[in-house]
Every structure is written in C-alpha cells, then in structure tokens.
Design an enzyme around this catalytic site. Structure first.
Site, PDB file in Angstrom:
ATOM      1  N   GLY A  27       1.224  -1.485  -0.015  1.00  0.00           N
ATOM      2  CA  GLY A  27       0.075   0.017   0.180  1.00  0.00           C
ATOM      3  C   GLY A  27       0.972   1.086  -0.030  1.00  0.00           C
ATOM      4  N   ASN A  28      -0.246   2.929  -0.045  1.00  0.00           N
ATOM      5  CA  ASN A  28       0.903   3.432   0.027  1.00  0.00           C
ATOM      6  C   ASN A  28       0.629   3.994   1.269  1.00  0.00           C
ATOM      7  OD1 ASN A  28      -0.924   5.142  -0.964  1.00  0.00           O
ATOM      8  ND2 ASN A  28      -0.649   4.147  -2.224  1.00  0.00           N
ATOM      9  N   ARG A  29       0.658   6.007   1.405  1.00  0.00           N
ATOM     10  CA  ARG A  29       0.304   6.664   2.630  1.00  0.00           C
ATOM     11  C   ARG A  29      -0.864   7.155   2.769  1.00  0.00           C
ATOM     12  NH1 ARG A  29       3.903   5.913   6.529  1.00  0.00           N
ATOM     13  NH2 ARG A  29       6.742   5.245   4.904  1.00  0.00           N
ATOM     14  N   SER A  30      -1.066   7.436   1.598  1.00  0.00           N
ATOM     15  CA  SER A  30      -2.569   8.419   1.079  1.00  0.00           C
ATOM     16  C   SER A  30      -3.816   7.824   1.977  1.00  0.00           C
ATOM     17  CB  SER A  30      -2.578   7.940  -0.477  1.00  0.00           C
ATOM     18  OG  SER A  30      -3.836   8.956  -0.630  1.00  0.00           O
ATOM     19  N   ALA A  94      -3.716   7.698  -4.933  1.00  0.00           N
ATOM     20  CA  ALA A  94      -2.199   7.310  -5.079  1.00  0.00           C
ATOM     21  C   ALA A  94      -2.808   5.715  -5.242  1.00  0.00           C
ATOM     22  CB  ALA A  94      -1.908   7.614  -4.053  1.00  0.00           C
TER      23      ALA A  94
END
Ligand code: C5P
Length: 216
Positions: A27-30, A94
């Site tokens: 995943g990512n930090r969005s 994102a």
C-alpha cells in the site's frame, strides 16, 4: 467549462491495497483527504459527484455517490464502467503502480532466508482515460514527484493526455500525504503554470475546481 452546477464529475481518491496473501498487502501513505475535499467542494457547487475511493477512514457526505474499492484493478473496473457519461474526471488516487503477480491463498510462512515477491504493473487508469477521452471531457491528473518535479509533471501531462495536471511536492513542509494542508502547482495543456501558496486542502480543492471551470 463555465460552471460545475449540474456537471457529472468523477473523482478517484485514496490509496489502493494490493494483496500479497490473505493478511498482507502493498500500500502507500495516501489518506484520501485531498480527493475527498475535491468531491465535497464540487458537490457544494452543485456538481453530481461520484467518488471512487480506495481504503480511507475519511468520511464523505451523503450528497456524494461513493464507490469503495481496494485494489487498482477494482478501481480501474469501477471507473471504466461509468467514465463515458462524465463531464469531468479528476484522478487524485495514489494508485499502486505494481502488484504481486501471484497472491498466496494462505498466509506466507516466515523463513530465515528472506522472501522474493514478483511484481507486475497495475493498469494505469489515468492513461487509459487519456486514450478514450471524448470531446468536451476534462481530464485532470495528479503528480507527486520527489525530483525534477516540473519536467516530470509536464511529461506526465502530455504522456497521459491530461487537460490539467496538479503537481504536489513532497519537498514542501505541510504538503502531501496525511496533512490537512497542501501546496500545489496547476499545469495545463497550453503550458500555463499557476503556483499556489500552502493552504488547507478545502481551499486547494476550490483552486483546482476553479482551474477546471476556467479551462478552455
Ligand atoms: O505515473 P504516476 O503514477 O505518477 O501518475 C499519477 C497520476 O496517474 C495520478 O493522477 C494517479 O491517480 C494516476 N494513476 C492511475 N492509475 C495508475 C497509476 C496512476 O490512474 N495505475
């Protein structure tokens, strides 16, 4: 585009989660804050807003039709099903660029000698919309760059056939993932660039919508 009242607006927001096995993902930090702020501002201006949103704890008001998704593929499928009837497409999600090629059916056991996971590219939603854009549709992309920001953003705008591109810089304190403020530049196809101050995401959302209504 004169004003947003009555316009059909599609917005993607948030991260995507690409499963590795039943309990893990890439995943990512969005957080989805920027995209949801745009959705709220557009709805307030009388637009008919559909939000296709990756996993996010940020709520949205009832005036917004929200479709929750997890993976890039689910986001791609949800967007492609409805995009042709939209006037404005704002792609602020994102989206993960890569996903595990094989998703394990059971939790991968811990071993001592590391783990290799083969990744494959996810479908590019924005680039696909760029190839099928209809006359009159306004396509807005986002870019988050850590280096050669402007050069990369101009390249992205052209490559993905966007009308407008919103550039976020991670080099600005208080801007980007997780913050309630953001600092953006908005580029258009005619090589115009507008640089904005650090503002609340609600104010940035209004600037982005103004750029869309001003765009010819
Ligand atoms: O190429 P890059 O990922 O930096 O492009 C960012 C822009 O493309 C954003 O507008 C993002 O929402 C969109 N995008 C997409 N599908 C992908 C990857 C990015 O719609 N698979």
């Amino acid at each position: 585009m004169p004003e947003l009242e009555g316009k059909r607006v599609l917005i993607t927001a948030g991260p995507t989660q690409e499963p590795i096995d039943p309990v893990r993902y890439i995943g990512n930090r969005s957080t989805g804050k920027m995209g949801i702020a745009i959705a709220e501002a557009a709805a307030q201006q009388g637009a008919l807003v559909t939000l296709v949103c990756g996993p996010s704890s940020v709520e949205s008001s009832d005036s917004i039709k929200r479709i929750n998704v997890k993976t890039a593929q689910e986001m791609f499928d949800a967007v492609m099903e409805i995009e042709s009837e939209k006037d404005v497409l704002i792609l602020s999600a994102a989206v993960a660029d890569y996903r595990p090629k094989i998703v394990a059916d059971t939790k991968i056991k811990k071993k001592d000698n590391g783990l290799m996971i083969e990744l494959e590219s996810t479908p590019d939603i924005l680039a696909t919309l760029g190839t099928r854009k209809k006359a009159g549709q306004v396509l807005v992309g986002f870019a988050l760059e850590t280096d050669n920001e402007l050069e990369n953003a101009i390249d992205k705008l052209n490559r993905k056939n966007c009308d407008l591109l919103v550039l976020n810089s991670l080099q600005n304190e208080g801007a980007g993932f997780g913050h309630d403020t953001n600092r953006v530049s908005i580029l258009d196809r005619h090589n115009n660039i507008s640089n904005f101050e650090l503002k609340s995401k609600a104010e940035v959302a209004k600037d982005i919508l103004q750029a869309i209504t001003d765009y010819k």
